[in-house]
Motif scaffolding. Structure first.
Motif, PDB file in Angstrom:
ATOM      1  N   GLY A 256       0.798  -1.215   0.000  1.00  0.00           N
ATOM      2  CA  GLY A 256       0.000   0.000   0.000  1.00  0.00           C
ATOM      3  C   GLY A 256       0.830   1.262   0.000  1.00  0.00           C
ATOM      4  N   PHE A 257       1.910   1.252   0.762  1.00  0.00           N
ATOM      5  CA  PHE A 257       2.750   2.448   0.881  1.00  0.00           C
ATOM      6  C   PHE A 257       3.776   2.584  -0.241  1.00  0.00           C
ATOM      7  CE2 PHE A 257       1.479   2.779   5.431  1.00  0.00           C
ATOM      8  CZ  PHE A 257       1.185   4.132   5.454  1.00  0.00           C
ATOM      9  N   LEU A 258       4.268   1.485  -0.781  1.00  0.00           N
ATOM     10  CA  LEU A 258       5.400   1.543  -1.691  1.00  0.00           C
ATOM     11  C   LEU A 258       5.030   1.425  -3.163  1.00  0.00           C
ATOM     12  CD1 LEU A 258       7.948  -0.626   0.335  1.00  0.00           C
ATOM     13  CD2 LEU A 258       7.708   1.861   0.305  1.00  0.00           C
ATOM     14  N   ASP A 259       3.943   0.723  -3.477  1.00  0.00           N
ATOM     15  CA  ASP A 259       3.537   0.602  -4.875  1.00  0.00           C
ATOM     16  C   ASP A 259       2.723   1.820  -5.306  1.00  0.00           C
ATOM     17  OD1 ASP A 259       4.767  -1.812  -5.228  1.00  0.00           O
ATOM     18  OD2 ASP A 259       2.948  -3.024  -5.052  1.00  0.00           O
ATOM     19  N   GLU A 260       2.686   2.054  -6.601  1.00  0.00           N
ATOM     20  CA  GLU A 260       1.794   3.082  -7.120  1.00  0.00           C
ATOM     21  C   GLU A 260       0.350   2.676  -6.817  1.00  0.00           C
ATOM     22  OE1 GLU A 260       2.445   6.015  -8.488  1.00  0.00           O
ATOM     23  OE2 GLU A 260       4.581   5.642  -8.104  1.00  0.00           O
ATOM     24  N   PRO A 261      -0.511   3.633  -6.436  1.00  0.00           N
ATOM     25  CA  PRO A 261      -1.884   3.274  -6.055  1.00  0.00           C
ATOM     26  C   PRO A 261      -2.609   2.426  -7.091  1.00  0.00           C
ATOM     27  CG  PRO A 261      -1.448   5.520  -5.399  1.00  0.00           C
ATOM     28  CD  PRO A 261      -0.247   5.067  -6.181  1.00  0.00           C
ATOM     29  N   ASN A 262      -2.432   2.728  -8.388  1.00  0.00           N
ATOM     30  CA  ASN A 262      -3.122   1.923  -9.402  1.00  0.00           C
ATOM     31  C   ASN A 262      -2.634   0.480  -9.405  1.00  0.00           C
ATOM     32  OD1 ASN A 262      -0.636   2.876 -10.422  1.00  0.00           O
ATOM     33  ND2 ASN A 262      -1.267   2.467 -12.524  1.00  0.00           N
ATOM     34  N   VAL A 263      -1.361   0.275  -9.058  1.00  0.00           N
ATOM     35  CA  VAL A 263      -0.817  -1.080  -8.946  1.00  0.00           C
ATOM     36  C   VAL A 263      -1.452  -1.786  -7.744  1.00  0.00           C
ATOM     37  CG1 VAL A 263       1.271  -2.441  -8.540  1.00  0.00           C
ATOM     38  CG2 VAL A 263       1.354  -0.433 -10.040  1.00  0.00           C
ATOM     39  N   VAL A 264      -1.613  -1.054  -6.633  1.00  0.00           N
ATOM     40  CA  VAL A 264      -2.240  -1.621  -5.438  1.00  0.00           C
ATOM     41  C   VAL A 264      -3.667  -2.069  -5.748  1.00  0.00           C
ATOM     42  CG1 VAL A 264      -2.973  -1.179  -3.059  1.00  0.00           C
ATOM     43  CG2 VAL A 264      -0.837  -0.183  -3.912  1.00  0.00           C
ATOM     44  N   PHE A 265      -4.410  -1.233  -6.464  1.00  0.00           N
ATOM     45  CA  PHE A 265      -5.801  -1.555  -6.766  1.00  0.00           C
ATOM     46  C   PHE A 265      -5.905  -2.747  -7.719  1.00  0.00           C
ATOM     47  CE2 PHE A 265      -6.375   3.207  -5.978  1.00  0.00           C
ATOM     48  CZ  PHE A 265      -6.657   3.007  -4.639  1.00  0.00           C
ATOM     49  N   ARG A 266      -4.922  -2.948  -8.580  1.00  0.00           N
ATOM     50  CA  ARG A 266      -4.916  -4.143  -9.430  1.00  0.00           C
ATOM     51  C   ARG A 266      -4.545  -5.382  -8.632  1.00  0.00           C
ATOM     52  NH1 ARG A 266      -2.331  -0.779 -13.339  1.00  0.00           N
ATOM     53  NH2 ARG A 266      -0.314  -1.746 -12.862  1.00  0.00           N
ATOM     54  N   ARG A 267      -3.599  -5.215  -7.715  1.00  0.00           N
ATOM     55  CA  ARG A 267      -3.171  -6.352  -6.903  1.00  0.00           C
ATOM     56  C   ARG A 267      -4.276  -6.776  -5.930  1.00  0.00           C
ATOM     57  NH1 ARG A 267       2.033  -8.012  -5.616  1.00  0.00           N
ATOM     58  NH2 ARG A 267       2.945  -6.019  -6.282  1.00  0.00           N
ATOM     59  N   PHE A 268      -4.991  -5.789  -5.391  1.00  0.00           N
ATOM     60  CA  PHE A 268      -6.059  -6.050  -4.433  1.00  0.00           C
ATOM     61  C   PHE A 268      -7.370  -5.450  -4.968  1.00  0.00           C
ATOM     62  CE2 PHE A 268      -2.118  -5.759  -1.937  1.00  0.00           C
ATOM     63  CZ  PHE A 268      -2.147  -6.979  -1.252  1.00  0.00           C
ATOM     64  N   PRO A 269      -8.031  -6.131  -5.923  1.00  0.00           N
ATOM     65  CA  PRO A 269      -9.257  -5.579  -6.504  1.00  0.00           C
ATOM     66  C   PRO A 269     -10.378  -5.510  -5.463  1.00  0.00           C
ATOM     67  CG  PRO A 269      -8.935  -7.855  -7.193  1.00  0.00           C
ATOM     68  CD  PRO A 269      -7.674  -7.449  -6.485  1.00  0.00           C
TER      69      PRO A 269
END
Length: 449
Positions: A256-269
């Motif tokens: 959550g803190f280190l990835d780009e937010p759009n990457v986070v939302f793809r990883r955790f839909p």
């Protein structure tokens, strides 16, 4: 190539060899150290049993978190362990992370840093002697012979260093396996991770992970480790469910803190309703300035884990960084109540209290910031203390806290300057004045090179 250019090239090669001996020291400088109470607590809980099994006092070992995407960990002088965030987010199980800890403990227990320095120093003189002869031969007109001497000495030194390093790595493997067994822990994770490192060797250099390249894993070395690990009566012991849960919570937060937010939302839909997904998305929404959505995502995690101090801490951070000071104070206060021994939780609570601005809150903030600074491992606690004392117009203590802040960072010149100023304001002979005197009187570090 002209004689002058050959000499220059030779001298550059000599300088390269000299730098090798200092590489370990330079590596510990300029790295991006970050702090996270939840992650560091997990690392400490994983490390302590292994360190005790190695006969090392866990309290004497400092653990650092490095903001770096590479899968790496290393030890440094002064019994310090460094873990890259990339390691924690890449390994698949707690056992794999504990296996790395055991391996690095093997280096620490074996005194490999000292032995490596001795090895470097032992080969430095003959290598330099060969290079000087080579430079002399070039200057005398025997360019080919001189370059042969120089290149030959470098090649032999490199082969010797690589062989020495492989020997140390294999030794750390075996020691780590022993420590895991003594601690009643499985070595399955160590075996799994190092097997994947062996597979990395089959990839092209551009696709290999840096940890795999710096820790060469030959088939023979892996076979030796596998035999040792499988002998343990704890080999089939699984990671406890609570350890797996803790591990996944830490990974989710780091994503959550280190990835780009759009990457986070793809990883955790949004379809993923696990606590881990809510946790990661909450942080990602906070980073995009969406306070309501961040709190909405965090709510079910707090409902399911009301006694997890680190979830309360994250809520406190979200509130504080969104300008909601009163709510931040409440959340941080709950975190401290749940785990009063965690210095970083006191740091967050103290910072929030100081932001309220009134004298009573500032004095309460100082109490928590002093608690946060007790171990000396939290430079930012001293920084916040200097601000809080400044709010009370206590210049002497503000200067002392600033001196301690710089001292903890190793910036001796600034620390001494602020300590001298603190002494002018503090009562001579008082404990605070004496602390300032200790900082002011310390010698400046010797300059290298």
């Amino acid at each position: 190539m002209s004689s002058s250019k050959q000499i220059l090239t030779a001298l550059m090669g000599a300088a390269f060899m000299l730098c090798i001996a200092l590489a370990g020291e330079a590596r510990a400088q300029g790295i991006a150290i970050v702090s996270d109470a939840e992650t560091e607590t997990m690392l400490r809980e994983y490390s302590d049993p292994v360190l005790r099994a190695a006969g090392i006092d866990p309290q004497a070992v400092k653990i650092h978190l490095v903001n770096d995407r590479n899968l790496n960990a290393f030890v440094a002088a002064g019994q310090q362990m460094f873990f890259h965030t990339g390691l924690i987010t890449t390994v698949e199980t707690p056992g794999e992370l504990i296996g790395v800890i055991a391996h690095e403990t093997g280096h620490m227990s074996g005194g490999h840093l000292v032995k490596r320095r001795e090895e470097f120093e032992g080969m430095a003189m003959p290598v330099m002697a060969s290079m000087i002869l080579g430079v002399g031969a070039i200057a005398a007109g025997a360019g080919d012979a001189g370059m042969a001497l120089i290149m030959g000495s470098q090649h032999l030194a490199q082969r010797s260093l690589l062989a020495f390093t492989r020997e140390q790595e294999a030794s750390a493997d075996q020691a780590g396996a022993t420590f895991l067994q003594r601690a009643g822990l499985s070595g399955q994770g160590m075996l799994d991770l190092f097997a994947s490192m062996r597979d990395q060797e089959l990839l092209s250099a551009s696709r290999q992970d840096p940890y795999a390249r710096s820790h060469p894993m030959s088939g023979e070395r892996l076979a030796s480790l596998e035999s040792r690990v499988k002998e343990s009566p704890y080999f089939d012991k699984p990671d406890p469910p609570e350890r797996v849960h803790q591990f996944k919570m830490v990974q989710a937060k780091l994503f959550g803190f280190l990835d780009e937010p759009n990457v986070v939302f793809r990883r955790f839909p949004a379809s993923d309703t696990s606590d881990y997904a809510h946790y990661a998305r909450s942080v990602a929404y906070h980073r995009t300035g969406q306070l309501d959505r961040a709190l909405t995502e965090l709510a079910p995690v707090l409902k399911n884990q009301p006694n997890n101090p680190y979830v309360w801490e994250v809520q406190g951070q979200i509130y504080f960084e969104s300008g909601q000071v009163e709510d931040a104070i409440t959340s941080y206060g709950k975190a401290v109540e749940l785990k009063p021994t965690d210095e970083q939780l006191h740091l967050g609570y103290g910072r929030a209290l100081a932001a309220r601005g009134d004298e009573a809150s500032t004095r309460k903030a100082i109490e928590h910031l002093i608690t946060a600074s007790k171990s000396g491992n939290q430079p930012y606690a001293y920084f916040q203390l200097s601000i809080a004392y400044g709010q009370l117009n206590d210049i002497g203590m503000a200067e002392l806290a600033t001196a301690q802040y710089y001292d903890t960072l190793g910036r001796v010149k600034e620390a001494k300057a602020h300590a001298v100023r603190a002494q002018r304001e503090l009562r001579q002979g008082s404990p605070e004045w004496l602390r300032a005197q200790d900082i002011a009187m310390q010698p400046m570090p010797e300059r290298r090179g």
